[in-house]
Design a protein around this motif. Structure first.
Motif, PDB file in Angstrom:
ATOM      1  N   ASP A   1      60.858  39.587  63.921  1.00  0.00           N
ATOM      2  CA  ASP A   1      59.471  39.265  63.718  1.00  0.00           C
ATOM      3  C   ASP A   1      59.023  38.318  62.388  1.00  0.00           C
ATOM      4  OD1 ASP A   1      59.156  40.360  65.762  1.00  0.00           O
ATOM      5  OD2 ASP A   1      58.554  41.959  65.492  1.00  0.00           O
ATOM      6  N   VAL A   2      59.733  38.081  61.703  1.00  0.00           N
ATOM      7  CA  VAL A   2      59.324  36.851  60.395  1.00  0.00           C
ATOM      8  C   VAL A   2      59.788  35.575  60.565  1.00  0.00           C
ATOM      9  CG1 VAL A   2      59.663  36.916  57.515  1.00  0.00           C
ATOM     10  CG2 VAL A   2      59.286  39.936  59.056  1.00  0.00           C
ATOM     11  N   ASN A   3      59.078  34.957  60.388  1.00  0.00           N
ATOM     12  CA  ASN A   3      59.413  33.477  60.634  1.00  0.00           C
ATOM     13  C   ASN A   3      59.920  32.823  59.192  1.00  0.00           C
ATOM     14  OD1 ASN A   3      59.331  30.661  61.815  1.00  0.00           O
ATOM     15  ND2 ASN A   3      58.087  30.321  60.617  1.00  0.00           N
ATOM     16  N   ILE A   4      60.689  32.192  58.700  1.00  0.00           N
ATOM     17  CA  ILE A   4      60.983  31.308  58.036  1.00  0.00           C
ATOM     18  C   ILE A   4      61.746  29.841  58.346  1.00  0.00           C
ATOM     19  CG2 ILE A   4      63.209  31.266  56.314  1.00  0.00           C
ATOM     20  CD1 ILE A   4      63.431  34.537  56.640  1.00  0.00           C
ATOM     21  N   ASP A   5      61.011  29.329  57.611  1.00  0.00           N
ATOM     22  CA  ASP A   5      61.018  27.970  57.576  1.00  0.00           C
ATOM     23  C   ASP A   5      62.516  27.642  56.947  1.00  0.00           C
ATOM     24  OD1 ASP A   5      61.413  25.123  57.515  1.00  0.00           O
ATOM     25  OD2 ASP A   5      58.960  24.776  56.349  1.00  0.00           O
TER      26      ASP A   5
ATOM     27  N   LEU B   1      63.327  29.706  44.958  1.00  0.00           N
ATOM     28  CA  LEU B   1      62.809  29.054  46.100  1.00  0.00           C
ATOM     29  C   LEU B   1      61.676  28.579  47.205  1.00  0.00           C
ATOM     30  CD1 LEU B   1      65.121  29.227  48.153  1.00  0.00           C
ATOM     31  CD2 LEU B   1      64.143  31.378  49.290  1.00  0.00           C
ATOM     32  N   LEU B   2      60.763  29.745  46.520  1.00  0.00           N
ATOM     33  CA  LEU B   2      59.153  29.371  47.147  1.00  0.00           C
ATOM     34  C   LEU B   2      59.230  27.958  46.260  1.00  0.00           C
ATOM     35  CD1 LEU B   2      57.901  32.790  47.300  1.00  0.00           C
ATOM     36  CD2 LEU B   2      58.798  31.781  48.982  1.00  0.00           C
TER      37      LEU B   2
ATOM     38  N   HIS C   1      66.022  39.276  37.957  1.00  0.00           N
ATOM     39  CA  HIS C   1      67.285  38.632  39.503  1.00  0.00           C
ATOM     40  C   HIS C   1      66.675  37.598  40.102  1.00  0.00           C
ATOM     41  CE1 HIS C   1      70.445  35.984  39.978  1.00  0.00           C
ATOM     42  NE2 HIS C   1      70.462  35.895  39.087  1.00  0.00           N
ATOM     43  N   LEU C   2      66.727  39.268  40.631  1.00  0.00           N
ATOM     44  CA  LEU C   2      66.132  38.618  42.250  1.00  0.00           C
ATOM     45  C   LEU C   2      64.960  37.542  42.183  1.00  0.00           C
ATOM     46  CD1 LEU C   2      66.789  38.616  45.524  1.00  0.00           C
ATOM     47  CD2 LEU C   2      66.298  41.062  45.598  1.00  0.00           C
ATOM     48  N   CYS C   3      63.725  38.376  41.140  1.00  0.00           N
ATOM     49  CA  CYS C   3      62.754  37.426  41.494  1.00  0.00           C
ATOM     50  C   CYS C   3      62.489  36.460  40.585  1.00  0.00           C
ATOM     51  CB  CYS C   3      61.756  38.553  40.359  1.00  0.00           C
ATOM     52  SG  CYS C   3      61.025  40.245  40.565  1.00  0.00           S
ATOM     53  N   LEU C   4      63.202  36.400  39.837  1.00  0.00           N
ATOM     54  CA  LEU C   4      63.577  34.787  39.260  1.00  0.00           C
ATOM     55  C   LEU C   4      64.308  33.591  40.502  1.00  0.00           C
ATOM     56  CD1 LEU C   4      65.034  35.742  36.079  1.00  0.00           C
ATOM     57  CD2 LEU C   4      62.628  34.513  36.314  1.00  0.00           C
ATOM     58  N   ASP C   5      65.044  33.960  41.624  1.00  0.00           N
ATOM     59  CA  ASP C   5      65.368  33.465  42.256  1.00  0.00           C
ATOM     60  C   ASP C   5      63.986  33.066  43.498  1.00  0.00           C
ATOM     61  OD1 ASP C   5      68.135  33.147  41.419  1.00  0.00           O
ATOM     62  OD2 ASP C   5      68.940  34.174  43.441  1.00  0.00           O
TER      63      ASP C   5
ATOM     64  N   HIS D   1      67.366  36.119  51.198  1.00  0.00           N
ATOM     65  CA  HIS D   1      67.341  36.624  52.524  1.00  0.00           C
ATOM     66  C   HIS D   1      66.514  37.950  52.473  1.00  0.00           C
ATOM     67  CE1 HIS D   1      68.857  36.732  56.570  1.00  0.00           C
ATOM     68  NE2 HIS D   1      67.388  35.863  56.672  1.00  0.00           N
ATOM     69  N   ASP D   2      66.518  38.905  52.103  1.00  0.00           N
ATOM     70  CA  ASP D   2      65.598  40.447  52.360  1.00  0.00           C
ATOM     71  C   ASP D   2      64.685  39.611  51.434  1.00  0.00           C
ATOM     72  OD1 ASP D   2      67.613  40.855  54.143  1.00  0.00           O
ATOM     73  OD2 ASP D   2      68.330  42.213  53.143  1.00  0.00           O
ATOM     74  N   ALA D   3      64.827  39.563  50.769  1.00  0.00           N
ATOM     75  CA  ALA D   3      63.044  39.680  49.878  1.00  0.00           C
ATOM     76  C   ALA D   3      62.480  38.281  49.860  1.00  0.00           C
ATOM     77  CB  ALA D   3      63.936  39.137  48.379  1.00  0.00           C
ATOM     78  N   LEU D   4      63.166  37.158  50.629  1.00  0.00           N
ATOM     79  CA  LEU D   4      61.802  36.407  51.342  1.00  0.00           C
ATOM     80  C   LEU D   4      61.576  36.670  52.959  1.00  0.00           C
ATOM     81  CD1 LEU D   4      61.293  33.330  51.532  1.00  0.00           C
ATOM     82  CD2 LEU D   4      63.514  33.179  52.225  1.00  0.00           C
ATOM     83  N   ILE D   5      62.134  37.621  53.216  1.00  0.00           N
ATOM     84  CA  ILE D   5      61.436  38.355  54.360  1.00  0.00           C
ATOM     85  C   ILE D   5      60.762  39.605  54.313  1.00  0.00           C
ATOM     86  CG2 ILE D   5      62.071  39.943  56.018  1.00  0.00           C
ATOM     87  CD1 ILE D   5      65.064  38.606  56.632  1.00  0.00           C
TER      88      ILE D   5
END
Length: 393
Positions: free
Chosen positions: A83-87, A241-242, A233-237, A204-208
């Motif tokens: 249900d989560v759209n990723i561009d 990405l954003l 580290h994941l926050c920085l990534d 990927h999961d953080a972006l979701i």
């Protein structure tokens, strides 16, 4: 534990401010790390069963905690990934993460059985007070993942654990206190772990998780991004990405980094000088069983190509531009292995964001993510500093 206590009584404190409880905990965690990640070499790779290694690590997970009732409540929820759209177009050209990230997204789309991504929603009583929810009732709204007011601020928290350990259950108590002091409802994502799910599954999961919050009605400028250790580290990534996507989605209200892992290429002198103090163990990258090798391409040889890949900004953010970052606070202990590399990260953020408030706090004689040691006064001081930071942004 007994040996550590005897050592404290016979040989004294490792550092002047340490008490027996703190010293025993640090020694115990250090022994736990050495047991969980025995040294191996590239010669052993062909005989290593990374699925079994994953299961062994998960069987030794961090102990569960809970949110103290006096500070708040929590609810276990999940996101339907389909249900989560990723561009996907926004991801193209992001460097080392592009191909594997697009592959993961495509695999999700083709999967007939949609995956769910679990998360905790932690609601402190202090946040309820701010929006007028009475403390005498646990209203449904307080535990629903939609804004309580149009301008409600929340925290998106990404937990630590070297990308191989950790989950929302283990973080309920420390993140509960973070939510309590900042008076912000907090979402804790249960992202996938290595080595069964190597880089960039966690991104990927953080972006979701982030896109899910947007779909619920939260705006980026009302989200405070936070993480400890590998979660930092994941926050920085996620921010990189954003920012690459070219929109304003990376313009968070703020960023809170607690003992963040700054890079997969660590070089600081503190790796050696703090080796006898921190509970983290300076495991060599030559060992394919060390967490960072399990995180990035488990089973790959540690050769010149691999070393070069580790320098990519998506793995070692300090090697790239950190411009356009939000107001940031970094907290770490002066006795932790990552100290020098965290200092380097702070200096890089200051240089790349000269007009942004970048705060750095170094706590004397404290180890990695000392916030978890809630019996220490420094833990309370750190949470109070995070409270002050959130109030300032």
């Amino acid at each position: 534990m007994v040996k550590s206590a005897v050592s404290f009584l016979t040989r004294g404190r490792h550092l002047p401010a340490w008490d027996i409880r703190y010293q025993v905990y640090c020694s115990g965690f250090r022994q736990y790390t050495r047991m969980l990640f025995p040294l191996t070499s590239d010669d052993d790779i062909d005989t290593m069963d990374f699925g079994k290694i994953h299961d062994t690590i998960q069987a030794s997970q961090m102990p569960p905690t809970t949110v103290p009732r006096e500070i708040g409540i929590f609810r276990e929820l999940s996101i339907c990934v389909a249900d989560v759209n990723i561009d996907c177009d926004a991801i193209r050209g992001v460097g080392l993460a592009e191909r594997p990230l697009l592959s993961l997204i495509e695999r999700e789309r083709k999967n007939s059985e949609s995956r769910t991504l679990a998360y905790d929603l932690i609601t402190p009583w202090s946040a309820c007070e701010q929006v007028g929810i009475g403390l005498d009732t646990t209203t449904k709204a307080a535990l629903e993942p939609s804004p309580l007011t149009p301008s409600e601020r929340v925290v998106l928290f990404l937990h630590g654990g070297s990308y191989v350990l950790g989950n929302p259950i283990a973080y309920r108590e420390p993140v509960g206190y973070l939510a309590h002091y900042t008076s912000l409802r907090t979402f804790v994502i249960d992202y996938r772990l290595a080595p069964r799910h190597p880089f960039p599954a966690q991104l990927h999961d953080a972006l979701i998780g982030f896109n899910f919050l947007l779909a619920q009605g939260f705006k980026p400028q009302n989200i405070v991004l936070a993480g400890d250790s590998a979660g930092g580290h994941l926050c920085l990534d996620l921010l990189l990405l954003l920012r690459h996507a070219g929109s304003d989605q990376h313009k968070f209200a703020g960023l809170m980094l607690i003992s963040p892992l700054p890079s997969l290429t660590l070089h600081g002198d503190s790796l050696a000088s703090n080796g006898d103090h921190d509970y983290l163990v300076n495991l060599p990258m030559t060992s394919p069983n060390m967490p960072l090798r399990l995180f990035y391409r488990p089973g790959a040889k540690y050769n010149s190509d691999y070393k070069q890949e580790l320098k990519d900004p998506m793995l070692s953010p300090s090697n790239g531009s950190l411009a356009e970052f939000p107001p940031t606070i970094i907290q770490c202990g002066a006795a932790e292995l990552l100290l020098d590399d965290i200092r380097k990260l702070y200096n890089k953020l200051k240089v790349d964001n000269p007009d942004t408030n970048i705060v750095f706090e170094e706590y004397p004689e404290m180890v990695h993510v000392f916030h978890r040691f809630l019996f220490r006064p420094e833990s309370k001081q750190a949470y109070e500093a995070l409270q002050t930071f959130v109030q300032s942004i």
